[in-house]
Design a protein around this motif. Structure first.
Motif, PDB file in Angstrom:
ATOM      1  N   LEU A 192      37.129  35.162  35.422  1.00  0.00           N
ATOM      2  CA  LEU A 192      37.356  35.444  33.996  1.00  0.00           C
ATOM      3  C   LEU A 192      38.600  36.310  33.815  1.00  0.00           C
ATOM      4  N   LEU A 193      38.811  37.230  34.730  1.00  0.00           N
ATOM      5  CA  LEU A 193      39.947  38.156  34.601  1.00  0.00           C
ATOM      6  C   LEU A 193      41.294  37.407  34.585  1.00  0.00           C
TER       7      LEU A 193
ATOM      8  N   ALA B 167      36.077  44.665  35.288  1.00  0.00           N
ATOM      9  CA  ALA B 167      36.847  43.413  35.211  1.00  0.00           C
ATOM     10  C   ALA B 167      36.364  42.544  34.056  1.00  0.00           C
ATOM     11  N   ILE B 168      35.030  42.465  33.920  1.00  0.00           N
ATOM     12  CA  ILE B 168      34.497  41.645  32.824  1.00  0.00           C
ATOM     13  C   ILE B 168      34.838  42.275  31.471  1.00  0.00           C
TER      14      ILE B 168
ATOM     15  N   VAL C 149      32.094  35.651  38.294  1.00  0.00           N
ATOM     16  CA  VAL C 149      32.486  35.611  36.876  1.00  0.00           C
ATOM     17  C   VAL C 149      33.627  36.588  36.626  1.00  0.00           C
ATOM     18  N   ALA C 150      33.479  37.800  37.146  1.00  0.00           N
ATOM     19  CA  ALA C 150      34.471  38.842  36.866  1.00  0.00           C
ATOM     20  C   ALA C 150      35.867  38.423  37.309  1.00  0.00           C
ATOM     21  N   PHE C 151      35.963  37.874  38.524  1.00  0.00           N
ATOM     22  CA  PHE C 151      37.304  37.640  39.066  1.00  0.00           C
ATOM     23  C   PHE C 151      37.832  36.217  38.846  1.00  0.00           C
TER      24      PHE C 151
ATOM     25  N   PRO D  72      27.887  38.151  39.841  1.00  0.00           N
ATOM     26  CA  PRO D  72      28.755  38.749  38.817  1.00  0.00           C
ATOM     27  C   PRO D  72      30.226  38.769  39.218  1.00  0.00           C
ATOM     28  N   TYR D  73      30.490  38.983  40.510  1.00  0.00           N
ATOM     29  CA  TYR D  73      31.906  39.041  40.903  1.00  0.00           C
ATOM     30  C   TYR D  73      32.593  37.684  40.768  1.00  0.00           C
TER      31      TYR D  73
ATOM     32  N   VAL E  18      33.234  47.789  39.540  1.00  0.00           N
ATOM     33  CA  VAL E  18      34.463  46.970  39.479  1.00  0.00           C
ATOM     34  C   VAL E  18      34.195  45.682  38.700  1.00  0.00           C
ATOM     35  N   ASN E  19      33.060  45.071  38.969  1.00  0.00           N
ATOM     36  CA  ASN E  19      32.714  43.846  38.237  1.00  0.00           C
ATOM     37  C   ASN E  19      32.630  44.094  36.738  1.00  0.00           C
TER      38      ASN E  19
ATOM     39  N   SER F 126      38.415  41.659  30.658  1.00  0.00           N
ATOM     40  CA  SER F 126      38.604  40.245  30.307  1.00  0.00           C
ATOM     41  C   SER F 126      38.133  39.976  28.883  1.00  0.00           C
ATOM     42  N   VAL F 127      36.963  40.529  28.563  1.00  0.00           N
ATOM     43  CA  VAL F 127      36.423  40.293  27.225  1.00  0.00           C
ATOM     44  C   VAL F 127      37.351  40.892  26.167  1.00  0.00           C
TER      45      VAL F 127
ATOM     46  N   ALA G 283      41.496  35.378  31.339  1.00  0.00           N
ATOM     47  CA  ALA G 283      41.798  36.207  30.160  1.00  0.00           C
ATOM     48  C   ALA G 283      43.249  36.681  30.197  1.00  0.00           C
ATOM     49  N   ALA G 284      43.714  37.000  31.405  1.00  0.00           N
ATOM     50  CA  ALA G 284      45.107  37.462  31.523  1.00  0.00           C
ATOM     51  C   ALA G 284      46.069  36.353  31.117  1.00  0.00           C
TER      52      ALA G 284
END
Lengths: 199, 638
Positions: free
Chosen positions: A21-22, B10-11, A17-19, A14-15, B6-7, B14-15, A25-26
Motif C-alpha cells: 500500500l505504501l 506505513a499503513i 498490506v503495509a508495504f 499486515p506487513y 512499523v506496519n 499510505s492512508v 499511495a506514494a
C-alpha cells in the motif's frame, strides 16, 4: 510440482498490506501532486499513473517469473499485481476521458483498431486475472490451465508494458522503467534457472 | 512490537497520502466547476471569458497598491488609481460599490475586461485561489473621452487607445521580482483589508500554499527570462517613449510572438501596432484578419492573440478556454452587424454632419475609396447604419510594400509592421505550435524537416538548428494531444462531418501563394503587404494607420496637416476632425502627466507617411478641399 504441494498456504499479513500500500499511495500522491509543478499537469498525471503501474508490477513479474509452477505465489505478488492494475485503469480512464473525450472510437483511431483491441484486451484479461486471484483458492498454487493462464497474462502484460515504455514513451522515465521491467523479469527467470540447478 | 508499529505507521502514511490525493482530485473538480459554469454569451466570453491570460491572484490585486507601490508607481499618477494610470477602463459597477474591495466582490471592481478564474497561470489547473485574467475586452474595448471630461460607456470592439499594456506588463514584472514580496505579506495585508473574508480551513491552507507557489513560479519564470526580455522598466520610464516606445493604445505583437512562439529575443522588432477595432469580422466582409491580412480565420486570429499575449498551449486546450475563444471570435464576427454598435451620432449628437454633405461625401468615397474598402450606403436614420457592402476592385487584396510594392508606388506607409526579422519563419512556427491529428501531425513533422533541410541548403545552419529545436518542441507537445490540439488549424467547419483536417493541408503554412493571388487561401501568410479591408465605425478607429501615427481622420485625408510629434494618453475626442486632440510637445516634452507619451513620427516604426488618398497634399485645390470636407462628413457616419 512437489514444491507447490509442500509449501504452506500463504497468509495475508499486515506487513504485506503495509508495504504494498505504501508504494501504491506514494505513486498516487506523486501523480496527483508532483504533476502540479509540470507544464501540463493532466498529461503528466496520465503518464505518472502508467509509470506507477510499471513500478508496481515489476516485483509482481519478478515473483511470477521465479515462482510460477515451482513455488507458491505469495501475497506480495497478489497485492503488487492488483495495485498495478488499479493504476493502469486510472491511466486509461485519464487517457479515454481527458485525451479522447470519453470516445473509444477516437482511441481506436489513435492506436488503430488492432492496437486498441490489444490494449483493451490486456486490461480485460488482467482484470479477470486479478478477480481470479482474489476468488480462487488455488491462486497461489495454480496448476494446469490456470497456471498457463497466469503465465500468459503475465507475459502479455510484460510484453505490452515493455513495448509501450520503449516504443511509445519518448521520455527518460519510460525508458528507465522499461529497463526496470526487463531487469525484474530477467532476474526472476535467472533465479528460476538457478533454483532448478540448486534442486 | 517494532514490526507492528512499523506496519501501522506505513499503513497510516499510505492512508493519509491516498485520502489527500483523492481529496485533492475531488476539490479540483469543485474548483473547476466554478470556471466550467461560466457558459457565456458572446459578449460574456469576450468581456469576462477565460483565455489563459491569468495575471495575478485577486487577493494580490486587492493589496497591490500597498505591497508593491514602487513597482506600479509611474510618478505620473496625477491622482489616478493604479488601473486608470495604465489606461484600464473602470468597472461600470464599481461606482455602486460601497464596501471594501475584496476577493468576493472582485467582479464589481476589477477593471472592465478582466476575468475571474480559478486557473493557475500557464499551468492551467484549478485551485481555490482566484486569479484576475485579461480578456479580449481588456484591449478591445474603449471609451470616448469628451471635452467636458465625461466618458462614454465601454464600447465593445473598439481598441482601448489609453491602455499602456506593455508598461503595465513591466510594472507587474517589477512587482513579481521584488524580493520583499511574499505570500505571507500579501495575505497579511489582505486580512487587514478584508477581515470578514472567510475562505474556509482547507481552502485557506491550499490558497496560502498556492499563493506561495504562484509567486515563486512567477518570480522564477520572469527572473529566468531576463536574458531574453531584459529587466523591466520602472517609475517614470514606464511612461517614457524612450524606454517603452509602444505607448498608449499600441502593442508590439510580433515582438511578443517571436518571444513566445520562437523563444527568441524580439528587441530588434519595430512592428508597432495600434490595438485594432474588431467590428464586423464576419469572413465575407473581412476574409483575412490583421493589418497585413496574415490570418485567415477569426478563431485562429483569436488563438494567436491569446498565445502572443502569453497564454500557454496547455491553457489553450482547456475546454472552457476553447469555448470562450470560439464564442468571442463569433461575437466579433457579428459585432456591428446583428449586435449593434452605436454610431457617431449617438456619441456626438451636437456634431452630426449635414445630410447633404454626407451624401456628397458618399459620392467622393465611392469614387476614390470604395475600390479598396467597399462602402456603407448612407443611412436615412443617423442613429443606425446600413450594412457594409463588400464590393470593390481591390477590396480584400494585398497591397505590397517594399520590394512587393506595385510599380505606381502603392500605399507608401511605414513598412516596419510587415518587414520585421523572423516574419517568414512565423507561419510554420505558429502552425506547428498546435499539433493536429495523427495524419496532420505527420505532415507537420515533415514540413519542419523540410524547413530544416531548406535552411541547410540555403547555407543557414543556425536557422536549421532553430527548426530542429522547433521539431523537438512539436514532438513534445504532440505527445500530450494525441487526437490534435482543440484549437489546431486549419479547422473543419463545425458540424461538417465529411471534412477531415488532413483535407485542409493545402492551406496550412508555409504556402507558396503569390501576393497578388486572390483570394488568398493560406491560413497564415507572411507577405510584406497590408490588406484592403472594410472600415466600419471609422470614427472609432482613431488614431489612424496601423501604427496610430495620425491622430485624426482630417489629417489622414490631408484636410489638415499631419503632426510630426504629439502627446498621447488620455486624449479628448474631437468630433469635428474625427479623432484625438493631441497637444504638441513643448521643449521636447509632454508636460501633462495624463498625456505624457511623446509620439515622434521620426522614430523607426512610427512613420506617418503614405496612404495619400484621395490626393497628396500638393495636389489639393479648393474644390478638392471641399470634397474632402464632404468625405470627412460621410466617414463620420459609417
Amino acid at each position: 510440482m512437489a514444491h507447490l504441494q509442500t509449501e504452506p498456504a500463504p497468509r495475508l499479513q499486515p506487513y504485506h498490506v503495509a508495504f504494498t500500500l505504501l508504494p501504491f499511495a506514494a505513486v498516487v500522491a506523486f501523480a496527483v501532486f508532483y504533476a502540479l509543478s509540470q507544464p501540463n499537469a493532466e498529461f503528466y498525471r496520465t503518464n505518472a499513473y502508467s509509470w506507477g503501474a510499471a513500478v508496481m508490477i515489476a516485483p509482481a513479474l519478478f515473483l511470477m517469473a521465479r515462482r510460477l509452477g515451482r513455488r507458491a505465489l505469495n501475497h506480495w505478488w497478489r497485492l503488487f499485481w492488483s495495485f498495478g492494475l488499479i493504476l493502469l485503469l486510472t491511466h486509461d480512464i485519464e487517457i479515454l476521458g481527458w485525451q479522447h473525450l470519453w470516445r473509444p472510437d477516437l482511441v481506436a483511431a489513435q492506436f488503430g483498431l488492432i492496437g486498441a483491441v490489444i490494449l483493451w484486451g490486456l486490461e480485460a484479461v488482467w482484470v479477470i486475472d486479478v478477480l481470479m486471484a482474489w476468488n480462487r483458492l488455488d491462486w497461489a498454487r495454480a496448476e494446469g490451465r490456470y497456471a498457463w493462464w497466469q503465465g500468459c497474462v503475465s507475459g502479455y502484460v510484460f510484453l505490452a508494458f515493455v513495448f509501450v515504455l520503449f516504443r511509445v514513451g519518448q521520455d527518460m522515465e519510460s525508458h528507465a522503467l522499461g529497463a526496470v521491467l526487463l531487469l525484474a523479469m530477467g532476474l526472476g527467470l535467472g533465479l528460476r534457472c538457478y533454483d532448478r540447478e540448486e534442486a | 512490537m517494532i514490526r507492528k508499529a512499523v506496519n501501522i505507521i506505513a499503513i497510516a502514511v499510505s492512508v493519509v497520502a491516498l485520502v489527500a490525493s483523492v481529496g485533492w482530485l475531488l476539490l479540483e473538480d469543485r474548483w473547476s466547476a466554478a470556471d466550467g459554469a461560466m457558459a457565456k454569451s458572446g459578449y460574456d466570453a469576450f468581456t469576462h471569458g477565460a483565455f489563459g491570460l491569468e495575471a495575478f491572484p485577486i487577493k494580490y490585486a486587492v493589496v497591490a497598491g500597498r505591497v508593491s507601490p514602487a513597482a506600479f508607481r509611474t510618478t505620473l499618477e496625477d491622482g489616478r488609481s493604479l488601473w486608470e494610470t495604465y489606461g484600464f477602463i473602470a468597472n461600470p459597477k464599481a461606482k455602486d460599490l460601497k464596501v471594501q474591495t475584496c476577493e468576493a466582490n472582485a467582479k464589481q471592481w476589477l477593471p472592465y475586461g478582466f476575468a475571474v478564474t480559478n486557473y493557475m497561470p500557464a499551468l492551467a489547473f484549478q485551485t481555490p485561489l482566484q486569479f484576475a485574467g485579461l480578456t479580449c475586452a481588456s484591449c478591445h474595448s474603449g471609451q470616448v473621452r469628451k471635452a467636458d471630461g465625461s466618458l462614454s460607456e465601454p464600447i465593445s470592439g473598439m481598441g482601448n487607445m489609453e491602455l499602456d499594456v506593455i508598461a503595465f506588463t513591466d510594472a507587474v514584472r517589477n512587482a513579481m521580482l521584488d524580493p520583499d514580496l511574499t505570500a505571507d505579506r500579501i495575505l497579511d495585508e489582505y486580512e487587514k483589508l478584508c477581515p470578514d473574508d472567510d475562505t474556509g480551513l482547507i481552502d485557506g491552507w491550499v490558497e496560502a500554499f498556492m499563493l506561495d507557489q504562484w509567486l515563486s513560479g512567477a518570480r522564477a519564470a520572469i527572473g529566468g527570462e531576463t536574458a531574453k526580455y531584459g529587466l523591466p522598466y520602472h517609475g517614470a520610464e514606464l511612461k517614457s517613449a524612450g524606454a517603452i516606445p509602444a505607448g498608449p493604445g499600441r502593442t508590439r505583437p510580433f515582438r511578443s510572438i517571436v518571444r513566445v512562439a520562437m523563444d527568441l529575443p524580439g528587441e530588434d522588432n519595430f512592428a508597432y501596432s495600434k490595438i485594432p477595432v474588431v467590428f464586423e469580422q464576419r469572413v465575407d466582409l473581412r476574409p483575412r484578419a490583421q493589418y497585413d491580412g496574415s490570418l485567415g480565420d477569426p478563431v485562429t486570429r483569436s488563438f494567436t492573440a491569446a498565445y502572443a499575449s502569453g497564454a500557454s498551449v496547455t491553457a489553450l486546450a482547456k475546454p472552457e478556454v476553447v469555448a470562450d475563444i470560439k464564442a468571442a471570435a463569433a461575437y466579433t464576427e457579428e459585432l456591428g452587424i446583428s449586435i449593434p454598435v452605436k454610431p457617431f451620432a449617438a456619441y456626438f449628437p451636437e456634431a452630426v454632419p449635414d445630410p447633404a454633405e454626407v451624401e456628397r461625401g458618399f459620392q467622393v468615397f465611392k469614387q476614390y475609396c470604395a475600390d479598396c474598402h467597399g462602402y456603407r450606403p448612407v443611412s436615412r436614420d443617423p442613429a443606425k447604419v446600413e450594412p457594409w457592402v463588400a464590393e470593390g476592385e481591390r477590396l480584400h487584396r494585398m497591397m505590397g510594400v517594399g520590394p512587393l510594392a506595385p510599380a505606381e508606388g502603392g500605399l507608401g506607409v511605414d513598412a516596419d509592421r510587415v518587414t520585421f526579422r523572423y516574419a517568414h519563419d512565423l507561419p510554420l512556427t505558429l502552425w506547428t505550435a498546435l499539433p493536429g491529428n495523427a495524419a496532420v501531425a505527420k505532415v507537420q513533422e515533415a514540413r519542419l524537416d523540410k524547413a530544416k533541410n531548406d535552411a541547410l541548403a540555403a547555407g543557414e545552419p543556425a536557422l536549421a538548428f532553430y527548426w530542429t529545436q522547433q521539431k523537438a518542441r512539436f514532438l513534445e507537445t504532440k505527445r500530450a494531444y494525441r487526437k490534435g490540439h482543440p484549437l489546431y488549424f486549419p479547422a473543419c467547419p463545425e458540424g461538417d462531418g465529411n471534412c477531415k483536417p488532413e483535407d485542409l493541408l493545402a492551406i496550412a503554412p508555409p504556402c507558396a501563394d503569390d501576393v497578388n493571388a486572390f483570394p488568398q487561401k493560406c491560413e497564415i501568410t507572411d507577405f510584406e503587404a497590408f490588406i484592403n479591408n472594410p472600415i466600419p465605425y471609422a470614427f472609432l478607429r482613431a488614431p489612424y494607420l496601423h501604427n496610430g501615427s495620425i491622430p485624426t481622420m482630417a489629417q489622414l485625408i490631408h484636410l489638415e496637416e499631419r503632426p510630426d510629434r504629439f502627446c498621447r494618453g488620455q486624449n479628448v475626442y474631437d468630433p469635428a476632425d474625427m479623432g484625438y486632440v493631441t497637444p504638441a510637445p513643448v521643449d521636447d516634452e509632454c508636460a501633462d502627466p495624463r498625456q505624457a507619451f511623446l509620439f515622434d513620427t521620426a522614430v523607426r516604426g512610427n512613420g506617418n507617411q503614405g496612404h495619400d488618398y484621395p490626393w497628396k497634399p500638393e495636389e489639393l485645390t479648393d474644390e478638392r478641399r471641399a470634397e474632402l470636407r464632404a468625405l470627412l462628413a460621410y466617414l463620420k457616419t459609417i
